[in-house]
Write an enzyme that holds these catalytic residues in place. Sequence first.
Site, PDB file in Angstrom:
ATOM      1  N   ASN A   1      91.735  10.519 -44.011  1.00  0.00           N
ATOM      2  CA  ASN A   1      92.943  11.018 -43.271  1.00  0.00           C
ATOM      3  C   ASN A   1      93.524   9.636 -42.626  1.00  0.00           C
ATOM      4  OD1 ASN A   1      94.986  12.160 -41.771  1.00  0.00           O
ATOM      5  ND2 ASN A   1      93.548  13.342 -40.521  1.00  0.00           N
TER       6      ASN A   1
ATOM      7  N   LYS B   1      96.166   9.547 -41.125  1.00  0.00           N
ATOM      8  CA  LYS B   1      97.061  10.067 -39.945  1.00  0.00           C
ATOM      9  C   LYS B   1      98.373   8.987 -39.951  1.00  0.00           C
ATOM     10  CE  LYS B   1      92.805  11.128 -37.603  1.00  0.00           C
ATOM     11  NZ  LYS B   1      92.256  11.262 -36.273  1.00  0.00           N
TER      12      LYS B   1
ATOM     13  N   HIS C   1      95.144  20.386 -38.427  1.00  0.00           N
ATOM     14  CA  HIS C   1      94.396  19.219 -37.592  1.00  0.00           C
ATOM     15  C   HIS C   1      94.443  19.412 -36.300  1.00  0.00           C
ATOM     16  CE1 HIS C   1      93.284  15.187 -36.546  1.00  0.00           C
ATOM     17  NE2 HIS C   1      92.547  15.175 -37.638  1.00  0.00           N
TER      18      HIS C   1
ATOM     19  N   GLU D   1      95.069  17.409 -33.962  1.00  0.00           N
ATOM     20  CA  GLU D   1      96.180  16.675 -33.493  1.00  0.00           C
ATOM     21  C   GLU D   1      97.478  17.379 -33.522  1.00  0.00           C
ATOM     22  OE1 GLU D   1      95.341  13.075 -35.662  1.00  0.00           O
ATOM     23  OE2 GLU D   1      93.588  12.653 -34.470  1.00  0.00           O
TER      24      GLU D   1
ATOM     25  N   GLU E   1      85.789  19.577 -37.142  1.00  0.00           N
ATOM     26  CA  GLU E   1      86.223  18.557 -36.325  1.00  0.00           C
ATOM     27  C   GLU E   1      86.103  18.804 -34.901  1.00  0.00           C
ATOM     28  OE1 GLU E   1      88.213  15.308 -39.091  1.00  0.00           O
ATOM     29  OE2 GLU E   1      89.664  16.565 -38.036  1.00  0.00           O
TER      30      GLU E   1
ATOM     31  N   GLY F   1      88.128   9.962 -33.031  1.00  0.00           N
ATOM     32  CA  GLY F   1      88.618   8.649 -32.790  1.00  0.00           C
ATOM     33  C   GLY F   1      87.722   7.980 -31.409  1.00  0.00           C
TER      34      GLY F   1
ATOM     35  N   SER G   1      84.430  10.511 -35.911  1.00  0.00           N
ATOM     36  CA  SER G   1      83.648   9.228 -36.020  1.00  0.00           C
ATOM     37  C   SER G   1      82.561   9.083 -37.082  1.00  0.00           C
ATOM     38  CB  SER G   1      83.035   9.184 -34.477  1.00  0.00           C
ATOM     39  OG  SER G   1      84.320   9.296 -33.468  1.00  0.00           O
TER      40      SER G   1
ATOM     41  N   GLY H   1      88.719   9.670 -40.656  1.00  0.00           N
ATOM     42  CA  GLY H   1      90.044   9.023 -40.015  1.00  0.00           C
ATOM     43  C   GLY H   1      89.914   7.434 -40.344  1.00  0.00           C
TER      44      GLY H   1
HETATM   45  P1  13P Z   1      87.917   9.701 -36.931  1.00  0.00           P
HETATM   46  O1  13P Z   1      87.002   9.741 -38.032  1.00  0.00           O
HETATM   47  O2  13P Z   1      88.712   8.387 -36.528  1.00  0.00           O
HETATM   48  O3  13P Z   1      87.083  10.054 -35.746  1.00  0.00           O
HETATM   49  O4  13P Z   1      88.934  10.816 -37.067  1.00  0.00           O
HETATM   50  C1  13P Z   1      88.424  11.926 -37.585  1.00  0.00           C
HETATM   51  C2  13P Z   1      89.584  12.673 -38.116  1.00  0.00           C
HETATM   52  O5  13P Z   1      90.537  13.343 -37.183  1.00  0.00           O
HETATM   53  C3  13P Z   1      89.709  12.938 -39.392  1.00  0.00           C
HETATM   54  O6  13P Z   1      90.736  14.076 -39.732  1.00  0.00           O
END
Ligand code: 13P
Length: 249
Positions: free
Chosen positions: A9, A11, A93, A95, A163, A169, A209, A230
């Site tokens: 992803n 983002k 998601h 976010e 997640e 992150g 992560s 991510g």
């Molecule tokens: P990270 O791998 O950067 O923690 O992000 C995970 C994520 O939100 C994937 O959709």
Amino acid sequence: MRRKLAAGNWKMNGKLADLAVLERIGATLPDPGCDMLVCLPATLIQPAAGLCESTALRIGAQDCHTAREGAHTGDIAAAQLADAGASAVILGHSERRADHNETSATVRAKAEAAQAAGLSLIICVGETLTERDAGTTLDVIGKQLNASVPDSADAASLVIAYEPVWAIGSGRVATATQIGEVHEFLRARLIARFGAQDADGIRLLYGGSVKPDNAAEIFAIKDVDGALVGGASLTADDFCPIVTALAAS
Ligand code: 13P
């Protein structure tokens, strides 16, 4: 047997020059031994789909609108994503739930729109740190799952991504026990709703992560069928070893 899935992803990252990363992933893993997908910003979907057509890497999107088309300035319809070359879309998601106040009812409506356009669904669920500390993780996730997944979902085109919001992150991965507990719970809920045969085909991803150095440990957990990655999907050096670890698990 569920086929494993390594999904990236990106983002809100990436410009045309960064498509070289996808070329490298495709060239490094011509036959990865699992499904491989990267969900891109809308601007990159069409060029990426063209570039990766003859590779094992599939291209996905990160959101879509609930409506088929119409007066929704700035939004993108599922059919437009499919037309650009996306084969899947991430929905719900955390976010988007946080930044755009997306409810599970909205996620479900988007999922129905995406299904109608022929896209596979990656529906995200996950608790905040406050919810985990309050001991309500399974309750929160159960409600999100129930309300976000349409009745018409079918195993072949449905993926659920767990997640934990606090693991995204942050460099802080959920423990094997935490991941295992939630994935077992998700599988049981899906069996209760869709029946054992259909639910058995629905893939469950962990996200938060995931990095090359922790991937093998995460993929060894029961009922983890892959990852939603991510930050580590932004370079071939990080993403390729994660895919390889998944295929070997
Ligand atoms: P990270 O791998 O950067 O923690 O992000 C995970 C994520 O939100 C994937 O959709």
